[in-house]
Structures are given as C-alpha cells and as structure tokens.
Design a protein around this motif. Structure first.
Motif, mmCIF file in Angstrom:
data_model
loop_
_atom_site.group_PDB
_atom_site.id
_atom_site.type_symbol
_atom_site.label_atom_id
_atom_site.label_comp_id
_atom_site.label_asym_id
_atom_site.label_seq_id
_atom_site.Cartn_x
_atom_site.Cartn_y
_atom_site.Cartn_z
ATOM 1 N N PRO A 56 73.170 -32.584 12.204
ATOM 2 C CA PRO A 56 74.083 -33.122 11.237
ATOM 3 C C PRO A 56 73.485 -32.997 9.868
ATOM 4 C CG PRO A 56 73.198 -34.926 12.372
ATOM 5 C CD PRO A 56 72.796 -33.821 13.163
ATOM 6 N N GLN A 57 74.448 -33.145 9.001
ATOM 7 C CA GLN A 57 73.903 -32.902 7.473
ATOM 8 C C GLN A 57 73.921 -34.484 6.847
ATOM 9 O OE1 GLN A 57 76.795 -30.522 5.526
ATOM 10 N NE2 GLN A 57 75.924 -28.562 6.602
ATOM 11 N N GLU A 58 74.201 -35.437 7.692
ATOM 12 C CA GLU A 58 73.953 -36.878 7.065
ATOM 13 C C GLU A 58 73.395 -37.888 8.223
ATOM 14 O OE1 GLU A 58 77.967 -38.471 5.922
ATOM 15 O OE2 GLU A 58 78.172 -36.998 4.375
ATOM 16 N N ALA A 59 72.687 -38.701 7.561
ATOM 17 C CA ALA A 59 71.674 -39.581 8.370
ATOM 18 C C ALA A 59 71.739 -41.132 7.810
ATOM 19 C CB ALA A 59 70.523 -39.016 8.971
ATOM 20 N N THR A 60 70.976 -41.890 8.367
ATOM 21 C CA THR A 60 70.904 -43.322 7.846
ATOM 22 C C THR A 60 69.361 -43.422 7.271
ATOM 23 O OG1 THR A 60 72.422 -44.496 8.931
ATOM 24 C CG2 THR A 60 71.105 -45.761 7.989
ATOM 25 N N GLN A 61 69.005 -44.013 6.148
ATOM 26 C CA GLN A 61 67.663 -44.285 5.956
ATOM 27 C C GLN A 61 66.936 -45.060 6.972
ATOM 28 O OE1 GLN A 61 67.969 -45.871 1.866
ATOM 29 N NE2 GLN A 61 68.628 -43.832 0.968
ATOM 30 N N GLY A 62 65.765 -44.939 7.171
ATOM 31 C CA GLY A 62 65.057 -45.967 8.238
ATOM 32 C C GLY A 62 65.204 -45.741 9.718
ATOM 33 N N GLY A 63 66.265 -44.735 9.653
ATOM 34 C CA GLY A 63 66.419 -44.511 11.302
ATOM 35 C C GLY A 63 65.836 -43.402 11.883
ATOM 36 N N TYR A 64 66.096 -43.048 13.157
ATOM 37 C CA TYR A 64 65.606 -41.605 13.677
ATOM 38 C C TYR A 64 66.643 -40.862 14.151
ATOM 39 C CZ TYR A 64 60.887 -43.830 14.387
ATOM 40 O OH TYR A 64 59.641 -44.489 14.116
ATOM 41 N N GLY A 65 66.399 -39.631 14.102
ATOM 42 C CA GLY A 65 67.667 -38.725 14.466
ATOM 43 C C GLY A 65 67.168 -37.340 15.222
ATOM 44 N N ARG A 66 68.010 -36.678 15.693
ATOM 45 C CA ARG A 66 67.762 -35.454 16.439
ATOM 46 C C ARG A 66 68.506 -34.460 15.168
ATOM 47 N NH1 ARG A 66 70.292 -31.383 18.796
ATOM 48 N NH2 ARG A 66 69.255 -30.097 20.403
ATOM 49 N N PHE A 67 67.877 -33.405 14.966
ATOM 50 C CA PHE A 67 68.585 -32.616 13.961
ATOM 51 C C PHE A 67 68.149 -31.051 14.454
ATOM 52 C CE2 PHE A 67 67.100 -36.266 11.785
ATOM 53 C CZ PHE A 67 68.344 -36.929 11.371
ATOM 54 N N ALA A 68 69.038 -30.214 14.002
ATOM 55 C CA ALA A 68 68.782 -28.794 14.478
ATOM 56 C C ALA A 68 69.060 -28.021 13.335
ATOM 57 C CB ALA A 68 69.844 -28.176 15.393
ATOM 58 N N PHE A 69 67.982 -27.120 12.848
ATOM 59 C CA PHE A 69 68.075 -25.913 11.793
ATOM 60 C C PHE A 69 68.922 -24.852 12.565
ATOM 61 C CE2 PHE A 69 64.415 -28.695 10.640
ATOM 62 C CZ PHE A 69 64.791 -28.932 9.338
ATOM 63 N N ARG A 70 69.982 -24.699 11.996
ATOM 64 C CA ARG A 70 71.028 -23.773 12.282
ATOM 65 C C ARG A 70 70.663 -22.208 11.798
ATOM 66 N NH1 ARG A 70 76.878 -25.493 13.266
ATOM 67 N NH2 ARG A 70 75.635 -26.539 14.906
ATOM 68 N N VAL A 71 70.237 -21.234 12.389
ATOM 69 C CA VAL A 71 69.753 -19.882 11.529
ATOM 70 C C VAL A 71 70.908 -18.818 12.051
ATOM 71 C CG1 VAL A 71 67.941 -18.356 11.289
ATOM 72 C CG2 VAL A 71 67.506 -20.995 11.792
ATOM 73 N N PRO A 72 71.638 -18.150 11.198
ATOM 74 C CA PRO A 72 72.579 -17.118 11.597
ATOM 75 C C PRO A 72 71.783 -16.023 11.125
ATOM 76 C CG PRO A 72 73.296 -18.070 9.427
ATOM 77 C CD PRO A 72 72.123 -19.023 9.849
#
Length: 243
Positions: A38-54
């Motif tokens: 995703p393009q938004e997240a919370t400071q201080g937290g953890y997250g799973r992110f994906a770089f989407r490459v067309p």
C-alpha cells in the motif's frame, strides 16, 4: 438527392475522425511506473509492502530491479519474500545514531535491495511483477521516497528517482512514495467509561423491575390472605342446616 446527402454526411464524419486521430496522435499515453503498495502506513509500525513493477517495453523484458531505501528514514528491520525465478541481494550501510529495534541498538540498516531475474523469469511485455518486503518499525517521517532503477534485457535502464513536486503534480519519472501518518492516541479510557455507564443503567433498570415485581407479589399475597380470612369468617357465621 438522398444519396448525395448520405455521401456528404459520411465524408464529414471521416474528416472529423481524421482530425481527431491527428490530434490524439500528438498526445503521448500516460506511462506506468514503479509503485509501492500500500501507499500509506503508520509511523512506528510494521508492514508488508510490495514494489509493483510494470513492463513498459514492447520488445524487452525487465530483468533487474534496484530499490534504494531513503537515507533520511532508516528502517531497522527489512526482510524480503522469495520471488520465483528471481534472486535477491541486500546492501547495508552504517547509521549514527543507531536504530532501536525491540530494545536492541542497530548500527547497520538496509540501504538497497536488488532483485535479478534468472533464466527467462523476467517481466515480459504487457506484464507486471510484485516484489514484497516487510519493514519496521517505520520512521517518524511524513514520506519515504524509494528511488528505483528498472533494467531491461536490451540494456536500457529506466530511472524512477524523481521526488514529489510541490503542489501535488506528478514528475515525469516519479519514485515510489510511501506516506506515513502519526499513530492516533488510544481512546481506551473514554471507550471503557461508556460501556460501564450502560451496564450501570441496565443494572438499575433490572433492579427496579425486580423491586416492582416483589412489591406486586407482596400486595397480591396480602390480598389473598384478606380474601381467605373473609371467606373463613363468612363460613363460621353461616347457620347450620337441620336434618
């Protein structure tokens, strides 16, 4: 006459179509670019992110992706998810002051992640690929800009490195941007008080109903005793029939 009018109408439509084609021919289609999801997240937290490459090439495949983590926003923990047909390499850099992760002070953080296709596993024309990562704790900044290089099998390199422009306009070759928001303060005390008040009201209502029922039962019992005594008194006063 009817045929002449129809011919004129067709000719006019063809002329308009030619003009529209010529005008649209000068406008280049909007190009797809590398993004983070995703393009938004919370400071201080953890997250799973994906770089989407067309893949934007009509003849070459994407064979390499280099993602640079911002120097002004170091992240202590970065891990990658395996992508079939791709190898991954991680580069690190020294940081001062250290980054704290679960009570430990880390003097090194990930600076770059490099994915490389093996065999024929590149991103083909008309396709896209996602490269997942896990990151955290996310820094106390408003945005993280990931400058990215996309290499094609024909040797061309697309540099997605431009940062957001003032006013919200998108640059020509924008870098993936992750927007970070401050964690909202906990509303537990306020939220806990309201249910307690509701419980007290429910208990008071239940006690009132129970009291009312008890009083009603007592009145009914007293009434029954009075009626029973009256009936017994009348029975004693009634004359006894003689044989």
């Amino acid at each position: 006459m009817i045929r002449l009018r129809r011919t004129a109408s067709v000719a006019a439509a063809l002329a308009l179509g030619a003009v529209a084609t010529a005008v649209l021919g000068f406008a280049a289609p909007a190009s797809a670019h590398v993004t983070v999801d995703p393009q938004e997240a919370t400071q201080g937290g953890y997250g799973r992110f994906a770089f989407r490459v067309p893949n934007e090439s009509d003849t070459a495949s994407t064979t390499k992706l280099e993602v640079v983590l911002p120097e002004n926003a170091p992240v202590g923990s970065v891990s990658t998810m395996p992508v079939s047909g791709w190898t991954v390499a991680v580069e690190k850099r020294k940081v001062d002051p250290p980054v704290e992760v679960h009570g430990s002070q880390l003097s090194e953080v990930v600076s770059k992640i490099i994915w490389t296709a093996t065999g024929g596993a590149g991103v083909k024309p008309g396709q896209f690929q996602e490269f997942p990562v896990s990151m955290g704790p996310l820094p106390q900044v408003e945005t993280m800009v990931f400058k990215t290089l996309q290499t094609y099998s024909d040797g061309n390199v697309q540099r997605w490195i431009e940062e957001p422009l003032p006013g919200g306009e998108e640059p020509e070759t924008p870098a993936p941007v992750l927007t970070l928001t401050a964690a909202s303060p906990s509303a537990a005390p306020t939220g806990a008080a309201a249910p307690q008040a509701d419980d007290d009201d429910d208990d008071a209502e239940t006690d009132g109903v129970a009291t009312g029922l008890a009083v009603a039962g007592l009145v009914a019992g007293v009434g029954g005793l009075l009626l029973g005594g009256l009936a017994f008194s009348r029975t004693r006063r009634a004359p006894t029939s003689r044989e």
